[in-house]
Design an enzyme around this catalytic site. Structure first.
Site, PDB file in Angstrom:
ATOM      1  CD  GLU A  41      23.377  -4.210  10.388  1.00  0.00           C
ATOM      2  OE1 GLU A  41      23.445  -4.491   9.174  1.00  0.00           O
ATOM      3  OE2 GLU A  41      24.379  -4.168  11.139  1.00  0.00           O
ATOM      4  CE  LYS A 123      25.495  -3.637   6.173  1.00  0.00           C
ATOM      5  NZ  LYS A 123      25.543  -4.687   7.230  1.00  0.00           N
ATOM      6  CB  CYS A 158      26.636  -2.250  10.092  1.00  0.00           C
ATOM      7  SG  CYS A 158      27.653  -3.283  11.169  1.00  0.00           S
TER       8      CYS A 158
END
Length: 269
Positions: A41, A123, A158
């Protein structure tokens, strides 16, 4: 299919050096026989470099992903290009669909063996605890999948790991491999070990979770990039130093596990 998780050092705000490391990792992975390389990331700017986000934001066809795409094409390997800070207005101007007409996003892309863009995932769950991400970025809205080497591949990022409903949606879409680029810091090592493993167990799917390595100010990444099989068994992993983690995956393994243990068919909700 061989997947390689490129756990390399990520320095805050040092984009050129970070992209050099990412390209070198792609080259090394290809030389070692990888079919798919996964990057961490915010592999170019560094997740915790919040004051550098706006300065280094790029469109999807910007210089960082152009370099990674060129590396993919040069070496004939697909790349899940971790994530970058996306300039949504610039991406929209370039003809890409975006969740908002302007602002910034945490964008991950899947590039095929020719370096061509196959999917963009932004995300969806933005971290707020001791982080400026949810103040600076716009959450994504779509959950794309890609067909590659017999797998239906999904992407999350994440903090998304803490929201199992997202992974159930991927399972319902037939996903057999989930790629999870991350910038997971100390001290939450046990969370990092537990959450991707749980997502693999719940959905009877491979989960490949790639983290960065190194310190960024007061934060240090835990590393420990790991590939989990559909039983949730770690089949390749490392510690917190830079490393290339490789594993051999088979679509038939997912099919056989789901046939042997048909928990997904027993759902009532």
């Amino acid at each position: 299919m061989t997947v390689a998780l490129a756990q390399h050092r990520v320095e805050a705000g040092r984009v050129d050096a970070n992209v050099d490391r990412a390209v070198a990792a792609v080259e090394r992975a290809a030389e070692e026989g990888a079919d798919l390389v996964c990057l961490p990331e915010m592999f170019n700017v560094g997740y915790f470099a919040f004051d550098a986000y706006a300065r280094h934001a790029e469109p999807i066809d910007g210089p960082t992903l152009e370099r990674v795409g060129d590396a993919a094409a040069d070496h004939g390997v697909a790349v899940q290009a971790g994530s970058v800070v996306e300039d949504l207005a610039a991406s929209a101007d370039a003809g890409f669909d975006t969740p908002e007409p302007d602002g910034l996003a945490n964008a991950s892309v899947f590039l095929d063996r020719e370096g061509e863009l196959q999917a963009v995932y932004r995300k969806q769950h933005l971290f707020g605890y001791d982080s400026a991400e949810n103040q600076l970025l716009t959450p994504g809205e779509s959950l794309p999948t890609v067909e590659f080497e017999g797998f239906t591949v999904g992407m999350t990022t994440c903090y998304d790991l803490r929201f199992p409903e997202l992974y159930r949606e991927l399972a319902d879409a037939g996903v057999s491999l989930v790629l999870v680029p991350s910038a997971w810091p100390y001290p939450r090592v046990e969370h990092w070990r537990t959450l991707p493993r749980s997502r693999a167990i719940e959905n009877l799917t491979y989960v490949a979770a790639v983290n960065g390595s190194g310190e960024m100010g007061d934060d240090e990444l835990v590393g420990r990039s790991t590939v989990y099989d559909p039983w949730g068994t770690p089949i390749a992993t490392c510690d917190d130093d830079p490393e290339l983690v490789t594993a051999s995956l088979s679509p038939s393994r997912v099919e056989s596990v789901r046939e042997e243990f048909p928990a997904l068919r027993d759902r009532r909700l």
